[in-house]
Motif scaffolding. Structure first.
Motif, short mmCIF file in Angstrom:
data_model
loop_
_atom_site.label_atom_id
_atom_site.label_comp_id
_atom_site.label_asym_id
_atom_site.label_seq_id
_atom_site.Cartn_x
_atom_site.Cartn_y
_atom_site.Cartn_z
N THR A 137 0.84 -1.20 0.00
CA THR A 137 0.00 0.00 0.00
C THR A 137 0.87 1.25 0.00
O THR A 137 0.62 2.20 -0.76
CB THR A 137 -0.94 0.00 1.22
OG1 THR A 137 -1.78 -1.16 1.17
CG2 THR A 137 -1.81 1.25 1.25
N VAL A 138 1.90 1.25 0.83
CA VAL A 138 2.86 2.37 0.84
C VAL A 138 3.55 2.48 -0.51
O VAL A 138 3.73 3.58 -1.06
CB VAL A 138 3.89 2.20 1.97
CG1 VAL A 138 4.99 3.25 1.88
CG2 VAL A 138 3.21 2.26 3.33
N GLN A 139 3.92 1.33 -1.06
CA GLN A 139 4.61 1.30 -2.35
C GLN A 139 3.76 1.94 -3.45
O GLN A 139 4.27 2.70 -4.28
CB GLN A 139 4.95 -0.14 -2.70
CG GLN A 139 5.89 -0.31 -3.89
CD GLN A 139 6.32 -1.76 -4.06
OE1 GLN A 139 5.53 -2.69 -3.87
NE2 GLN A 139 7.57 -1.96 -4.44
N ARG A 140 2.47 1.66 -3.45
CA ARG A 140 1.57 2.24 -4.46
C ARG A 140 1.47 3.75 -4.30
O ARG A 140 1.49 4.50 -5.29
CB ARG A 140 0.18 1.61 -4.36
CG ARG A 140 0.09 0.21 -4.94
CD ARG A 140 -1.37 -0.21 -5.10
NE ARG A 140 -2.07 -0.25 -3.84
CZ ARG A 140 -2.11 -1.33 -3.04
NH1 ARG A 140 -1.44 -2.44 -3.39
NH2 ARG A 140 -2.78 -1.31 -1.91
N ILE A 148 8.63 8.54 12.77
CA ILE A 148 7.47 8.14 11.97
C ILE A 148 7.09 9.36 11.15
O ILE A 148 6.55 10.34 11.68
CB ILE A 148 6.29 7.67 12.85
CG1 ILE A 148 6.66 6.41 13.64
CG2 ILE A 148 5.06 7.42 11.98
CD1 ILE A 148 6.92 5.19 12.77
N ALA A 149 7.41 9.34 9.88
CA ALA A 149 7.25 10.53 9.02
C ALA A 149 5.88 10.60 8.36
O ALA A 149 5.50 11.66 7.86
CB ALA A 149 8.34 10.56 7.96
N ALA A 150 5.14 9.48 8.35
CA ALA A 150 3.82 9.48 7.72
C ALA A 150 2.96 8.41 8.35
O ALA A 150 3.44 7.35 8.76
CB ALA A 150 3.92 9.25 6.22
N ILE A 178 -1.45 2.49 9.68
CA ILE A 178 -0.13 2.13 9.18
C ILE A 178 0.81 3.32 9.35
O ILE A 178 0.48 4.44 8.96
CB ILE A 178 -0.20 1.74 7.69
CG1 ILE A 178 -1.10 0.51 7.50
CG2 ILE A 178 1.19 1.49 7.11
CD1 ILE A 178 -1.46 0.24 6.05
N GLY A 179 1.97 3.08 9.95
CA GLY A 179 2.98 4.12 10.12
C GLY A 179 4.19 3.85 9.26
O GLY A 179 4.56 2.69 9.03
N VAL A 180 4.82 4.89 8.76
CA VAL A 180 5.98 4.75 7.90
C VAL A 180 7.14 5.52 8.53
O VAL A 180 7.07 6.73 8.73
CB VAL A 180 5.72 5.29 6.48
CG1 VAL A 180 6.86 4.89 5.55
CG2 VAL A 180 4.38 4.78 5.94
N LEU A 200 7.72 11.35 2.29
CA LEU A 200 6.73 10.65 3.11
C LEU A 200 5.64 11.60 3.60
O LEU A 200 4.48 11.21 3.74
CB LEU A 200 7.40 9.95 4.28
CG LEU A 200 8.31 8.77 3.91
CD1 LEU A 200 8.95 8.16 5.16
CD2 LEU A 200 7.54 7.70 3.14
N LYS A 201 5.99 12.84 3.83
CA LYS A 201 4.98 13.82 4.27
C LYS A 201 3.89 13.99 3.21
O LYS A 201 2.75 14.34 3.54
CB LYS A 201 5.64 15.16 4.57
CG LYS A 201 6.41 15.18 5.89
CD LYS A 201 7.03 16.55 6.15
CE LYS A 201 7.77 16.58 7.48
NZ LYS A 201 8.44 17.89 7.72
N THR A 202 4.22 13.74 1.96
CA THR A 202 3.21 13.91 0.90
C THR A 202 2.16 12.81 0.92
O THR A 202 1.10 12.96 0.32
CB THR A 202 3.88 13.95 -0.50
OG1 THR A 202 4.42 12.66 -0.82
CG2 THR A 202 4.97 15.00 -0.56
N ILE A 203 2.45 11.68 1.59
CA ILE A 203 1.46 10.59 1.67
C ILE A 203 0.83 10.53 3.06
O ILE A 203 0.05 9.62 3.37
CB ILE A 203 2.05 9.22 1.28
CG1 ILE A 203 3.11 8.76 2.29
CG2 ILE A 203 2.63 9.28 -0.13
CD1 ILE A 203 3.57 7.32 2.06
#
Length: 305
Positions: free
Chosen positions: A22-25, A93-95, A197-199, A212-215
């Motif tokens: 999901t993050v990859q997409r 955790i940036a996003a 979900i955290g990134v 990452l802030k953009t997502i």
């Protein structure tokens, strides 16, 4: 500089991979290519020991943090409810992605008559938060430990004489394994940030932080901040019997949160409403009220258990 192929660290369970994909997409939509890098935590390998006996917090996430520190991956994808409320120094955790279903559900075998029998009920779960709340509502029921990935736990339920097992709805729904027979436990307070979900990434990788802030999903970030701040203030680890759930309505944020004795014999729960502009302190204020009204003693009892 961002390479043309960001390395996304993830555990290798079907659900963890779904989260990473999901993050990859989302990154692909932002023009960033990536690849998945699989890792296993000790808790993924040992499926017998109850989670709370591993000690500390971040049972499932430390291996990914370590991979970031070793520069084996560029970003790490976590189930935020499993991640410590304070990132290790050097990581962030940036996003967070838009929250999915947050509820706990009881998966059963088509017969719920045991819910009306206060003496007979055998429920499987590896979460002491769920055990504590189940025993609070059904004090004479028994619980049994349940570990493993989603598929393994569903199979164990089918193979044993348990009345049911407790799952996070998001996990089953995301990998299309939500069964026919389940009951939403709308009375059970979920884990802080459940369904989110955290990134994470290294602080020094500012370009990756910016991407990452953009997502990032702002409303989910606010809700997760409030819930996780509650958890941090009551000093409960990810495996502690602490629940917190928030909703946003207009310019207000509502929080239901509490702590529970391990055996379900006592609990302290609050329902609070805050102005959105005060969200950064909301979790802390609610936690202090819980601690002052008996929560401190409950948490001390847990520490000594």
């Amino acid at each position: 500089m961002i390479t043309n192929n960001l390395r996304i660290g993830t555990r290798d369970s079907k659900l963890a991979v779904w989260q990473a994909e999901t993050v990859q997409r989302l990154l692909k939509n932002a023009g960033i290519n990536s690849e998945l890098v699989m890792v296993k935590s000790p808790a993924d390998i040992d499926l017998i020991t109850p989670l709370h006996q591993f000690g500390g917090v971040g049972i499932f996430t430390k291996i990914l943090d370590d991979a970031l520190f070793k520069n084996e991956i560029d970003i790490a994808v976590h189930s935020l409810k499993d991640y410590p409320t304070q990132s290790p120094e050097g990581l962030t955790i940036a996003a967070v992605l838009e929250r999915g279903p947050s509820q706990d559900i009881l998966v059963h075998k088509g017969d719920l008559s045991f819910l009306n029998n206060e003496k007979e009920g055998l429920i499987a779960t590896g979460s002491i938060r769920r055990i504590a709340q189940w025993k609070s509502k059904f004090p004479k029921h028994q619980t049994t430990n349940l570990r493993g990935n989603v598929q393994t736990r569903l199979q164990k339920l089918a193979d044993n004489n348990w009345n049911g097992a407790i799952f996070a709805k998001a996990g089953l729904e995301r990998i299309d394994l939500l069964p026919e027979h389940f009951e939403v436990l709308d009375w059970m307070i979920p884990a802080p940030a459940q369904g989110t979900i955290g990134v994470g990434c290294r602080n020094e990788d500012q370009e990756i932080v910016d991407v990452l802030k953009t997502i990032n999903h702002r409303e989910t970030e606010i809700r997760a901040t409030v819930e996780r701040q509650f958890l941090r203030t009551v000093e409960g680890g990810c495996s502690a019997p602490v629940g917190a759930f928030s909703t946003i309505e207009g310019d207000k944020i509502h929080l239901t949160a509490g702590v529970f004795e391990l055996d379900g014999s006592n609990k302290v729960v609050v329902n609070k409403t805050f102005k959105m502009e005060d969200y950064k302190n909301a979790g802390q204020l609610a936690a202090k009220e819980v601690l002052a009204n008996g929560g401190k003693e409950i948490m001390q009892n847990i520490d000594h258990a």
